[in-house]
Design an enzyme around this catalytic site. Structure first.
Site, short mmCIF file in Angstrom:
data_model
loop_
_atom_site.label_atom_id
_atom_site.label_comp_id
_atom_site.label_asym_id
_atom_site.label_seq_id
_atom_site.Cartn_x
_atom_site.Cartn_y
_atom_site.Cartn_z
N GLY A 10 40.24 55.85 44.33
CA GLY A 10 39.53 55.68 42.71
C GLY A 10 37.94 55.90 42.16
O GLY A 10 38.06 54.47 41.30
N GLY A 13 37.68 54.97 37.57
CA GLY A 13 38.41 53.95 37.61
C GLY A 13 36.71 53.39 37.39
O GLY A 13 35.62 53.24 37.50
N GLY A 99 39.26 46.94 48.03
CA GLY A 99 39.24 45.37 46.12
C GLY A 99 40.46 45.41 45.47
O GLY A 99 40.64 44.71 45.04
N PRO A 126 40.27 39.59 47.72
CA PRO A 126 40.80 39.95 46.44
C PRO A 126 39.01 39.55 45.29
O PRO A 126 39.62 40.50 44.01
CB PRO A 126 41.45 38.51 46.27
CG PRO A 126 41.97 37.83 47.31
CD PRO A 126 40.33 38.61 47.96
N HIS A 155 41.21 37.31 32.09
CA HIS A 155 41.35 38.90 32.12
C HIS A 155 41.37 39.87 31.68
O HIS A 155 42.33 39.09 30.88
CB HIS A 155 42.11 39.98 34.04
CG HIS A 155 41.52 39.01 35.57
ND1 HIS A 155 41.92 38.08 35.99
CD2 HIS A 155 40.55 39.35 36.60
CE1 HIS A 155 41.03 37.09 36.85
NE2 HIS A 155 40.40 38.44 37.22
N LYS A 159 44.46 44.49 33.40
CA LYS A 159 45.03 44.08 34.99
C LYS A 159 46.33 43.84 34.79
O LYS A 159 47.14 43.76 34.33
CB LYS A 159 44.47 43.02 34.69
CG LYS A 159 44.62 42.68 36.13
CD LYS A 159 43.57 41.77 36.60
CE LYS A 159 43.34 40.60 38.40
NZ LYS A 159 43.33 41.71 39.26
#
Length: 266
Positions: A10, A13, A99, A126, A155, A159
């Site tokens: 990733g 990102g 993560g 988390p 958030h 998400k």
């Protein structure tokens, strides 16, 4: 100290970009590859990310592990992909630092058994923000004295999961020291479905999704004539990198799966 060879899943990102810079700027870390659905076979230098890096992008995780022989996988993808990557890493003897949220209890039990069977450390967190982990620890402590509790997590609107993994983990920690309790008036009625939020062992959990937010959570404890609020805010994704670094250094020293950064913070 020998360098820890790291692959990042990733890397394009928002969290992944921060992780790339963390690895690049940490003396005893070495970026040896990345797992991504774009730029297969190209180096970080060729795609204009790190001008001097020969680390390559791979679409195939098995090929990546075989060619780069890394010590650690940092996975900052999605829950579905993260589960697959974690299992593949453990099969290859690569230590995953994950993560992404959304791991079920069954997922954790399966991966924990796999990690233990081949003596490969793994950390699933988390939340990598140290302040957020302390918030969870403080919430568990406060739950010994306050039994009426609600969690509000906020958030960004990109998400995918709700509630957040941090909120669920917070509720789990609280419920480990708090007896189940139905909160609010026994005859209360929602005139709009979901108005009282989700319920975890009687703890109410509310999710807010808005543009402009990053990651925020507050835990409210109500008592006779008083209220205690414990809150943490992440204002940018760099706030998570101290926890990622701690997890990478720690995962090299363990031979089992650890779920939650609070278990490696003294």
């Amino acid at each position: 100290m020998d360098k820890i060879k790291i692959v990042i899943a990733g890397p394009r990102g928002r969290m992944g970009k921060e992780a790339v810079m963390l690895v690049e700027n940490t003396d005893h870390f070495e970026l040896v590859g990345a797992i991504d659905r774009k730029n297969n076979g190209k180096t970080f230098a060729e795609v204009g990310v790190l001008p001097n890096s020969t680390a390559k992008f791979y679409e195939d995780i098995d090929q990546c592990f075989k060619e780069t022989n890394p010590h650690v996988l940092i996975d900052l993808t999605t829950p579905e992909i993260g589960k697959v990557h974690t299992e593949k890493a453990l099969v290859h003897g690569v230590r995953p630092v994950v993560g992404t949220t959304g791991f079920s209890q069954e997922d954790l039990e399966r991966l924990s058994a796999l990690a233990e069977s081949n003596g490969t450390g793994a950390i699933i967190a988390p939340n990598f923000a140290v302040g957020a982990v302390l918030m969870m620890k403080f919430a568990k402590m406060a739950a010994n004295y306050f039994k009426d509790i609600e969690i509000i997590e906020l958030h960004h609107d990109g998400k995918l999961d709700a509630p957040s993994g941090t909120a669920v983990k917070t509720a789990e920690l609280i419920s480990s020291v708090r007896e189940s309790k139905v909160q609010g008036h026994p005859d209360e009625k929602e005139t709009l479905d979901g108005a009282r939020g989700a319920s975890y062992d009687g703890i109410r959990v509310h999710s807010v999704r808005l543009p402009g937010l990053i990651a925020h959570q507050e835990v409210l404890f109500g008592g006779e004539g008083q209220m205690l609020t414990i809150r943490h805010d992440s204002f940018n994704r760099a706030s998570f990198m101290s926890g990622v670094k701690l997890a990478v250094d720690t995962v090299m020293k363990i031979d089992q799966l650890v779920y939650g950064l609070e278990n490696i913070i003294e």
